[in-house]
Design an enzyme around this catalytic site. Structure first.
Site, PDB file in Angstrom:
ATOM      1  CB  CYS A 406      -0.953  -0.009   1.196  1.00  0.00           C
ATOM      2  SG  CYS A 406      -2.598  -0.608   0.751  1.00  0.00           S
ATOM      3  CG  ASP A 436     -18.683   2.669   3.591  1.00  0.00           C
ATOM      4  OD1 ASP A 436     -17.796   2.306   4.375  1.00  0.00           O
ATOM      5  OD2 ASP A 436     -19.817   3.040   3.944  1.00  0.00           O
ATOM      6  CG  ASP A 453      -7.463  -3.519  -1.924  1.00  0.00           C
ATOM      7  OD1 ASP A 453      -6.725  -2.563  -2.238  1.00  0.00           O
ATOM      8  OD2 ASP A 453      -8.212  -3.513  -0.939  1.00  0.00           O
ATOM      9  CG  ASP A 476     -11.646  -3.001   1.389  1.00  0.00           C
ATOM     10  OD1 ASP A 476     -11.207  -2.348   2.349  1.00  0.00           O
ATOM     11  OD2 ASP A 476     -11.221  -2.873   0.231  1.00  0.00           O
ATOM     12  N   GLY A 526     -10.099 -15.666 -12.948  1.00  0.00           N
ATOM     13  CA  GLY A 526      -9.215 -14.514 -12.949  1.00  0.00           C
ATOM     14  C   GLY A 526      -8.555 -14.295 -14.286  1.00  0.00           C
ATOM     15  CG  HIS A 527      -6.605 -11.407 -17.292  1.00  0.00           C
ATOM     16  ND1 HIS A 527      -6.836 -11.978 -18.520  1.00  0.00           N
ATOM     17  CD2 HIS A 527      -5.660 -10.441 -17.492  1.00  0.00           C
ATOM     18  CE1 HIS A 527      -6.073 -11.380 -19.430  1.00  0.00           C
ATOM     19  NE2 HIS A 527      -5.356 -10.452 -18.833  1.00  0.00           N
TER      20      HIS A 527
END
Length: 728
Positions: A406, A436, A453, A476, A526-527
């Protein structure tokens, strides 16, 4: 992992012994393009053999004798896996580990040392220590001495084995206990043979026996320990000795699992030839105490491990690149320097033996020089800016190194401005939108949370990054009081061969799946693509059994609870620059891997507002809550838990890439100037929950968190007024 040359071969170093440590140091100066380097070791640090007796005697601190494997790995561009090897599948080319899936190799090298454990003695595993591996023994000895000093209690110690290592250890222990002022303490040597120091030079033996007499070390020969119990050791001659601390230095024993690898061995020690390769497999090397030199057998001594390093480095690179290998020819004799408890030592080579303080000073100089080679590493710096470049907002100042996790997030002011113009939700089934922790959607009669994320890698371990990213993305959902449901994976890996691609994707998906399944969710697709560096992202859905716990419910009088310490941003920034301590990085990584599921289940039902502390730092995420709730807060700086090492690094001026943006809130925050308060703006990766709860509920919630094995702290209160934070 940032490379312009495609990765094609996996080199795995199993064990952080002295030879491998030196290989890492030299590899960092000249890596081999295309090779991905991995170090596997259970610890963040390795203990240097030569200085262990000096530490036991109190002449060195624990940090003085530790080789920082994390910093070495970072310098070498290697990933480090904190685990124990448990097996080798040579056909599949896999190193099996105790706590995670196997690791693939093209070339593997073993430097795992030996053990002095005597598990055949009843009670040994419960009441005694082995001097090898040295790290756990050193930590146990330090804790024992500190406990005895605090209680002013006598210490009764036993050293099993009276060879040179055992006698040197006993002398060091006796000196430490005497210097600590512990009356009636006693150190006893137990030797099964008729004489102690049977293999030592006569002059050396005479001096060491005299030192034992001077320090009051008891010597018992012709007997052995048959059973241990709390506070006592039963001997084969029928006697019983009082014992509070027992350590075995009774020679080197091989790790049991080596014999099951199918590799040829001598008494469990891997047979190698002059090129340090095993005799059975040209892709497997072994060095140090775990190896047996079939062409030139030598005793287990650190000097040979050190001299093996340049040969091993050359031969590993040769095996990876197809070049010729070279031979290791060990010397026939070497200078033996043995400390005698106080700052004196005896030295012996060939037929000459000398003793005294000057000999100890020589040993101290040699040892400190060796440690400086491994721990005094060049700082990692951002590249110099080009001479000709476009103007920028920084006024020409070179950009700092970009952090991972992050720490590389876009700043709060920029995101707030971007989201401001999105406008209200267009659909009735969008219950909560931007602003939010997660969106809240209504699907039929069910409320569903939806979030995304991704993290730029900050450690070159796909499995570990997969685990941390999954915990981070699920944060989250947990912050909204939701139950994780499903996730899609978005994965970018560096350019590499098909075999390495398969192994890397498998490691990430295994780690992500493990975290998701433990949270009750599924990885549903997914990818993937290749790029310059490893980046892992997840889009996550969750289900709500009731209303979402948002940011907007905090009330004056609520207390603020935090479930993880802060400081990961500055620790990761320090790790990237090579200035963070390895054990601090290890603890930060362990904290980041801890899911928030249990804490969410405990806090959500009583929380008026809740969020997870991530990229905007504690201050930024608290301000989000205050703005949404129309309230202010008072926070106690001393109540905020900090990760080990974070305040030290902040005090050195280290900052994560997003710190300055996070600190733009300073005008709305009253705080004392200090490194600890600077950490309020430190970006967190996979940080803890921050909850506003009624004050009356806080004691019970803290008790429930503790009972569930979770951490929790009350760090402040919600107050009335315009959104602002007062730090006291």
């Amino acid at each position: 992992m940032d490379t312009d040359w495609p990765l094609s071969r996996d080199l795995v170093l199993v064990g952080g012994g002295h030879t491998h440590a030196l290989v890492l140091r030299r590899w960092g100066m000249k890596p081999l393009p295309g090779a991905r380097l991995t170090l596997i070791d259970p610890g963040a640090c390795a203990t240097y053999t030569g200085m262990l007796p000096g530490f036991v005697a109190g002449h060195y601190t624990l940090r003085d004798i530790q080789i920082d494997l994390v910093r070495l790995a970072r310098f070498a561009g290697a990933r480090i896996i904190f685990d124990n090897a448990t097996g080798l599948d040579r056909e599949a080319r896999l190193v099996h580990l105790a706590g995670r899936p196997p690791v693939r190799y093209d070339i593997a090298s073993f430097d795992i040392g030996a053990t002095a454990a005597l598990s055949g003695i009843g009670g040994f595993d419960d009441f005694a220590h082995s001097v090898k591996p040295m790290g756990p023994f050193a930590a146990a000895w330090q804790a024992f001495v500190e406990d005895r000093q605090a209680r002013r209690a006598p210490a009764r110690c036993i050293v099993i084995g009276a060879g040179v290592a055992g006698v040197e250890l006993a002398l060091a222990m006796a000196h430490r206990l005497r210097a600590a002022g512990l009356p009636d303490s006693q150190v006893n040597l137990i030797e099964a043979g008729r004489n102690i120091l049977a293999a030592a030079h006569a002059g050396t033996r005479r001096r060491l026996i005299a030192a034992c007499g001077k320090l009051g070390v008891g010597i018992r020969t012709g007997t052995s320990i048959v059973h241990l119990r709390q506070g006592a050791a039963e001997l084969s001659d029928g006697r019983t000795l009082a014992a509070d601390f027992i350590v075995s230095a009774a020679g080197a024993r091989a790790h049991d699992w080596i014999a099951r690898t199918g590799l040829a061995h001598t008494d469990g020690f891997i047979n190698v030839g002059a090129d340090l390769r095993t005799l059975d497999d040209p892709d497997v090397f072994a060095v140090g105490d775990c190896a047996h030199l079939t062409h030139a057998p030598r005793p287990k001594a650190g000097v040979f491990a050190v001299r093996e390093a340049p040969v091993l480095l050359h031969n590993l690179k040769a095996a990876l690149s197809g070049a010729p290998l070279t031979a290791y020819n060990p010397q026939t004799d070497y200078l033996k320097l043995i400390s005698m408890g106080d700052k004196t030592a005896v030295g012996h080579k060939h037929f000459l033996a000398l003793a005294g303080r000057r000999v100890w000073s020589l040993k101290d100089h040699i040892d400190r020089t060796f440690m400086a080679r491994l721990n005094d590493l060049p700082a990692m710096r951002a590249p110099e800016p080009p001479a000709e470049r476009a103007l920028d907002e920084a006024g020409g100042a070179p950009p700092d190194m970009l952090c991972g996790g992050c720490g590389s997030k876009v700043g709060r002011p920029i995101l707030t401005a971007a989201l401001k113009d999105i406008g209200p939700a267009m659909r009735d089934d969008t219950v909560r939108g931007p602003g939010d922790d997660s969106a809240v959607l209504r699907t039929g009669g069910q409320l569903q949370v939806f979030t995304t994320d991704h993290l730029r890698a900050f450690i070159d371990d796909p499995f570990l990054m997969g685990r941390i990213t999954a915990v981070h993305a699920l944060g989250d959902v947990w912050a909204m009081g939701g139950r994780p449901q499903s996730a899609l994976l978005s994965l970018i890996i560096p350019r590499m061969s098909d075999r390495l691609q398969a192994a890397t994707v498998a490691e990430v998906t295994a780690a992500v799946s493990e975290v998701l399944r433990s949270a009750g969710a599924d990885l549903v697709g997914g990818h993937t693509s290749m790029g310059r560096e490893l980046t892992i992202g997840l889009s996550v859905t969750g289900l709500l059994d009731g209303p979402a716990v948002g940011l907007d419910g905090a009330r004056p009088g609520d207390v603020l609870m935090l479930t993880k310490p802060i400081g990961s941003g500055v620790i990761l920034a320090g790790h990237m620059r090579g200035s963070a301590r390895g054990d601090d990085v290890r603890q930060a990584v362990d904290i980041m891997q801890r899911p928030l599921a249990a804490a969410s289940r405990i806090l959500a039902p009583g929380a008026h507002a809740m969020t997870d502390v991530t990229g905007f730092g504690l201050a930024g995420h608290l301000m989000n809550m205050l703005e949404a709730s129309g309230a202010a807060a008072e926070v106690s700086l001393s109540a905020i838990p900090l990760m080990p090492g974070a305040e030290r690094l902040a005090g050195q001026g280290l900052r994560s890439s997003i710190w300055q943006s996070n600190a733009s809130l300073s005008g709305r925050i009253t705080r004392p100037a200090s490194p600890a308060s600077d950490l309020l703006f430190d970006p967190q990766t996979a940080g803890g929950l921050l909850a506003a709860v009624p004050e009356t509920l806080a004691p019970g919630l803290l008790a429930r968190l503790a009972a569930a094995g979770e951490t929790g702290w009350v760090i402040g209160t919600i107050t009335g007024g315009a959104p602002a934070i007062k730090v006291t």
